[in-house]
Design a protein around this motif. Structure first.
Motif, PDB file in Angstrom:
ATOM      1  N   GLY A 180      17.987  -0.171 -17.543  1.00  0.00           N
ATOM      2  CA  GLY A 180      18.617  -0.217 -16.227  1.00  0.00           C
ATOM      3  C   GLY A 180      18.580   1.076 -15.452  1.00  0.00           C
ATOM      4  O   GLY A 180      19.245   1.213 -14.426  1.00  0.00           O
ATOM      5  N   GLU A 181      17.779   2.054 -15.918  1.00  0.00           N
ATOM      6  CA  GLU A 181      17.623   3.312 -15.192  1.00  0.00           C
ATOM      7  C   GLU A 181      16.441   3.222 -14.230  1.00  0.00           C
ATOM      8  O   GLU A 181      15.536   2.415 -14.411  1.00  0.00           O
ATOM      9  N   ARG A 182      16.482   4.068 -13.217  1.00  0.00           N
ATOM     10  CA  ARG A 182      15.365   4.112 -12.268  1.00  0.00           C
ATOM     11  C   ARG A 182      14.069   4.438 -13.006  1.00  0.00           C
ATOM     12  O   ARG A 182      14.009   5.363 -13.791  1.00  0.00           O
ATOM     13  N   ILE A 183      13.016   3.681 -12.747  1.00  0.00           N
ATOM     14  CA  ILE A 183      11.735   3.882 -13.413  1.00  0.00           C
ATOM     15  C   ILE A 183      11.077   5.152 -12.882  1.00  0.00           C
ATOM     16  O   ILE A 183      11.265   5.539 -11.722  1.00  0.00           O
ATOM     17  N   SER A 184      10.288   5.811 -13.715  1.00  0.00           N
ATOM     18  CA  SER A 184       9.603   7.040 -13.305  1.00  0.00           C
ATOM     19  C   SER A 184       8.177   6.746 -12.847  1.00  0.00           C
ATOM     20  O   SER A 184       7.607   5.697 -13.181  1.00  0.00           O
ATOM     21  N   GLU A 185       7.598   7.670 -12.113  1.00  0.00           N
ATOM     22  CA  GLU A 185       6.216   7.522 -11.663  1.00  0.00           C
ATOM     23  C   GLU A 185       5.275   7.472 -12.864  1.00  0.00           C
ATOM     24  O   GLU A 185       4.311   6.703 -12.875  1.00  0.00           O
ATOM     25  N   SER A 186       5.539   8.293 -13.872  1.00  0.00           N
ATOM     26  CA  SER A 186       4.660   8.325 -15.043  1.00  0.00           C
ATOM     27  C   SER A 186       4.682   6.994 -15.795  1.00  0.00           C
ATOM     28  O   SER A 186       3.648   6.567 -16.336  1.00  0.00           O
ATOM     29  N   THR A 187       5.826   6.320 -15.809  1.00  0.00           N
ATOM     30  CA  THR A 187       5.904   5.011 -16.464  1.00  0.00           C
ATOM     31  C   THR A 187       5.052   3.988 -15.720  1.00  0.00           C
ATOM     32  O   THR A 187       4.352   3.178 -16.339  1.00  0.00           O
ATOM     33  N   VAL A 188       5.107   4.021 -14.396  1.00  0.00           N
ATOM     34  CA  VAL A 188       4.283   3.105 -13.600  1.00  0.00           C
ATOM     35  C   VAL A 188       2.805   3.344 -13.900  1.00  0.00           C
ATOM     36  O   VAL A 188       2.035   2.399 -14.124  1.00  0.00           O
ATOM     37  N   ARG A 189       2.400   4.601 -13.922  1.00  0.00           N
ATOM     38  CA  ARG A 189       0.991   4.925 -14.179  1.00  0.00           C
ATOM     39  C   ARG A 189       0.567   4.461 -15.573  1.00  0.00           C
ATOM     40  O   ARG A 189      -0.517   3.910 -15.749  1.00  0.00           O
ATOM     41  N   GLU A 190       1.429   4.694 -16.559  1.00  0.00           N
ATOM     42  CA  GLU A 190       1.086   4.315 -17.929  1.00  0.00           C
ATOM     43  C   GLU A 190       1.014   2.797 -18.086  1.00  0.00           C
ATOM     44  O   GLU A 190       0.096   2.275 -18.749  1.00  0.00           O
TER      45      GLU A 190
ATOM     46  N   MET B  13       0.814  -1.222   0.000  1.00  0.00           N
ATOM     47  CA  MET B  13       0.000   0.000   0.000  1.00  0.00           C
ATOM     48  C   MET B  13       0.845   1.268   0.000  1.00  0.00           C
ATOM     49  O   MET B  13       0.464   2.290   0.553  1.00  0.00           O
ATOM     50  N   VAL B  14       2.022   1.200  -0.629  1.00  0.00           N
ATOM     51  CA  VAL B  14       2.887   2.382  -0.688  1.00  0.00           C
ATOM     52  C   VAL B  14       2.394   3.339  -1.768  1.00  0.00           C
ATOM     53  O   VAL B  14       1.645   2.971  -2.667  1.00  0.00           O
ATOM     54  N   ARG B  15       2.830   4.580  -1.664  1.00  0.00           N
ATOM     55  CA  ARG B  15       2.572   5.575  -2.702  1.00  0.00           C
ATOM     56  C   ARG B  15       3.501   5.293  -3.880  1.00  0.00           C
ATOM     57  O   ARG B  15       4.567   4.712  -3.715  1.00  0.00           O
ATOM     58  N   VAL B  16       3.126   5.785  -5.058  1.00  0.00           N
ATOM     59  CA  VAL B  16       3.934   5.510  -6.245  1.00  0.00           C
ATOM     60  C   VAL B  16       5.320   6.135  -6.122  1.00  0.00           C
ATOM     61  O   VAL B  16       6.323   5.563  -6.573  1.00  0.00           O
ATOM     62  N   GLY B  17       5.417   7.299  -5.479  1.00  0.00           N
ATOM     63  CA  GLY B  17       6.728   7.919  -5.278  1.00  0.00           C
ATOM     64  C   GLY B  17       7.615   7.088  -4.374  1.00  0.00           C
ATOM     65  O   GLY B  17       8.842   7.046  -4.556  1.00  0.00           O
TER      66      GLY B  17
ATOM     67  N   ARG C 196     -10.568   4.037 -12.516  1.00  0.00           N
ATOM     68  CA  ARG C 196      -9.233   4.474 -12.897  1.00  0.00           C
ATOM     69  C   ARG C 196      -8.220   3.442 -12.423  1.00  0.00           C
ATOM     70  O   ARG C 196      -8.134   3.141 -11.235  1.00  0.00           O
ATOM     71  N   VAL C 197      -7.482   2.875 -13.350  1.00  0.00           N
ATOM     72  CA  VAL C 197      -6.452   1.892 -13.001  1.00  0.00           C
ATOM     73  C   VAL C 197      -5.163   2.676 -12.758  1.00  0.00           C
ATOM     74  O   VAL C 197      -4.521   3.143 -13.694  1.00  0.00           O
ATOM     75  N   SER C 198      -4.813   2.827 -11.497  1.00  0.00           N
ATOM     76  CA  SER C 198      -3.686   3.685 -11.129  1.00  0.00           C
ATOM     77  C   SER C 198      -3.032   3.166  -9.851  1.00  0.00           C
ATOM     78  O   SER C 198      -3.612   2.348  -9.127  1.00  0.00           O
ATOM     79  N   PRO C 199      -1.826   3.648  -9.551  1.00  0.00           N
ATOM     80  CA  PRO C 199      -1.187   3.263  -8.283  1.00  0.00           C
ATOM     81  C   PRO C 199      -2.040   3.625  -7.074  1.00  0.00           C
ATOM     82  O   PRO C 199      -2.096   2.868  -6.095  1.00  0.00           O
ATOM     83  N   HIS C 200      -2.704   4.772  -7.133  1.00  0.00           N
ATOM     84  CA  HIS C 200      -3.494   5.200  -5.979  1.00  0.00           C
ATOM     85  C   HIS C 200      -4.701   4.308  -5.772  1.00  0.00           C
ATOM     86  O   HIS C 200      -5.096   4.033  -4.640  1.00  0.00           O
ATOM     87  N   THR C 201      -5.304   3.846  -6.870  1.00  0.00           N
ATOM     88  CA  THR C 201      -6.439   2.927  -6.735  1.00  0.00           C
ATOM     89  C   THR C 201      -5.986   1.618  -6.100  1.00  0.00           C
ATOM     90  O   THR C 201      -6.710   1.026  -5.288  1.00  0.00           O
TER      91      THR C 201
ATOM     92  N   LEU D  93      12.196  -1.406   3.862  1.00  0.00           N
ATOM     93  CA  LEU D  93      12.382  -0.122   4.542  1.00  0.00           C
ATOM     94  C   LEU D  93      12.218   1.007   3.530  1.00  0.00           C
ATOM     95  O   LEU D  93      12.872   1.017   2.483  1.00  0.00           O
ATOM     96  N   LEU D  94      11.345   1.944   3.846  1.00  0.00           N
ATOM     97  CA  LEU D  94      11.210   3.163   3.056  1.00  0.00           C
ATOM     98  C   LEU D  94      11.979   4.260   3.787  1.00  0.00           C
ATOM     99  O   LEU D  94      11.660   4.586   4.930  1.00  0.00           O
ATOM    100  N   GLU D  95      13.007   4.787   3.155  1.00  0.00           N
ATOM    101  CA  GLU D  95      13.830   5.805   3.801  1.00  0.00           C
ATOM    102  C   GLU D  95      13.061   7.120   3.930  1.00  0.00           C
ATOM    103  O   GLU D  95      12.224   7.447   3.096  1.00  0.00           O
ATOM    104  N   ALA D  96      13.372   7.882   4.980  1.00  0.00           N
ATOM    105  CA  ALA D  96      12.624   9.096   5.303  1.00  0.00           C
ATOM    106  C   ALA D  96      12.546  10.072   4.140  1.00  0.00           C
ATOM    107  O   ALA D  96      11.489  10.643   3.845  1.00  0.00           O
ATOM    108  N   GLU D  97      13.659  10.250   3.445  1.00  0.00           N
ATOM    109  CA  GLU D  97      13.683  11.234   2.361  1.00  0.00           C
ATOM    110  C   GLU D  97      12.825  10.830   1.170  1.00  0.00           C
ATOM    111  O   GLU D  97      12.527  11.657   0.301  1.00  0.00           O
ATOM    112  N   ASP D  98      12.394   9.576   1.152  1.00  0.00           N
ATOM    113  CA  ASP D  98      11.602   9.076   0.022  1.00  0.00           C
ATOM    114  C   ASP D  98      10.121   8.963   0.342  1.00  0.00           C
ATOM    115  O   ASP D  98       9.341   8.491  -0.501  1.00  0.00           O
ATOM    116  N   THR D  99       9.697   9.355   1.540  1.00  0.00           N
ATOM    117  CA  THR D  99       8.294   9.256   1.914  1.00  0.00           C
ATOM    118  C   THR D  99       7.665  10.643   1.995  1.00  0.00           C
ATOM    119  O   THR D  99       8.351  11.630   2.257  1.00  0.00           O
TER     120      THR D  99
END
Length: 320
Positions: free
Chosen positions: A233-243, A166-170, A258-263, A188-194
């Motif tokens: 091999g690059e870090r995936i973007s939020e927009s790619t996950v949504r698409e 149930m994490v956020r897409v970010g 709506r089929v999305s990370p938030h749903t 573990l979700l690091e503080a700077e990433d939440t």
């Protein structure tokens, strides 16, 4: 076209006795120095600037402290609601930023002489029904993903992780390999990433751990610190996950939601409660500091409520 009421009225006010020569933008930049010093996430800082830009576009020019009046800011709310037809939730996001700004100008710096923030408040908005999938819809969604391709398999793993943790897409795209603990079955979700800037652990189930382990083994050769990566091999973007999820939803013929990370986050929270999870542990997993936010995530359909009542009716306890 409807006139901007606040703009028309602001020049009829008597001149303020404020002596500051700062422009509104200069005051806002100093306000943002304080917000940056509070350690807010980069995403949050960007949202502050974006909301200020909306207000500046409404005004159409630079303002002095004397021209910053209650009527102007209240007129902006009316403009967003009646002319732009924005949803109350959208209006309130923008209002909260500007309200914090004018409170700072009045209480902390005395740049303006009027307590604008006392009347310039978020509007009362109906609580939207939070969309969620049914178990059958989630099975259709993952069934629509082609596991024989890298993107298809990655999307399936993403869907499992989003629903299970149930994490956020970010937070998902910021996950690091070193923080995935298959022995403790947690990430573990690091503080700077939440979003709340607080580190937290999210549990994973054996089914998710198996898929995630397979995916991480496949991507190990990239040598990246991040878990979810592009084909290069690059870090995936939020927009790619949504698409990717949107495309999978289209293939699965899920057209009414709506089929999305938030749903998926909403769905995970609802399923957690329906599977007899308690709201207090759910609050910790979601990373919310207040229970009222958790309540929004676990709005149940009438059938959900009926099923829960059938299983947990008070009379069942009396006559067990």
């Amino acid at each position: 076209m409807r006139k901007r009421t606040g703009l028309n009225r602001r020049f009829k006010r008597e001149a303020s006795t404020s002596t500051t020569a700062y422009t509104m933008t200069e005051m806002f930049e100093e306000f943002m120095l304080i917000k940056k010093g509070e350690g807010l996430a980069r995403r949050t800082i960007a949202e502050y600037y974006e909301n200020y830009k909306y207000f500046k576009n409404y005004v159409g020019r630079e303002l002095s402290a004397e021209e910053m009046t209650t009527e102007l800011f209240v007129g902006w709310i009316e403009y967003m609601l009646e002319e732009m037809n924005y949803a109350p939730a959208t209006v309130n996001i923008r209002v909260r930023t500007m309200r914090a700004f004018v409170r700072y100008c009045y209480e902390d710096k005395q740049w303006i002489n009027e307590p604008i923030h006392r009347r310039f408040k978020p509007i009362k908005a109906p609580i939207d029904v939070v969309e969620s999938f049914t178990p059958e819809e989630f099975r259709r969604l993952i069934g629509a993903m082609d596991e024989t391709t890298y993107t298809g398999f990655r999307t399936k793993v993403v869907a499992f992780v989003l629903l299970d943790t149930m994490v956020r897409v970010g937070e998902l795209v910021s996950m690091k390999r070193r923080n995935v603990d298959f022995k403790a079955m947690s990430i573990l979700l690091e503080a700077e990433d939440t979003k709340p800037r607080k580190a937290r652990y999210v549990p994973i189930s054996p089914r998710t751990a198996k898929l995630l382990g397979e995916y991480m083994a496949e991507t190990e050769d990239f040598g990246s610190e991040y878990v979810f990566l592009t084909y290069e091999g690059e870090r995936i973007s939020e927009s790619t996950v949504r698409e990717d999820l949107r495309v999978a939803g289209k293939v699965a013929k899920i057209t009414d939601k709506r089929v999305s990370p938030h749903t998926l986050r909403h769905t995970g929270a609802l399923f957690y409660i329906l599977n007899n999870g308690d709201p207090f542990s759910l609050q910790k997993i979601l990373g919310h500091s207040h229970m009222n936010m958790v309540r929004r995530y676990v709005q149940m359909t009438n059938n959900d409520v009926q099923n829960q009542h059938s299983a947990h009716s008070p009379l069942n306890y009396v006559f067990k």
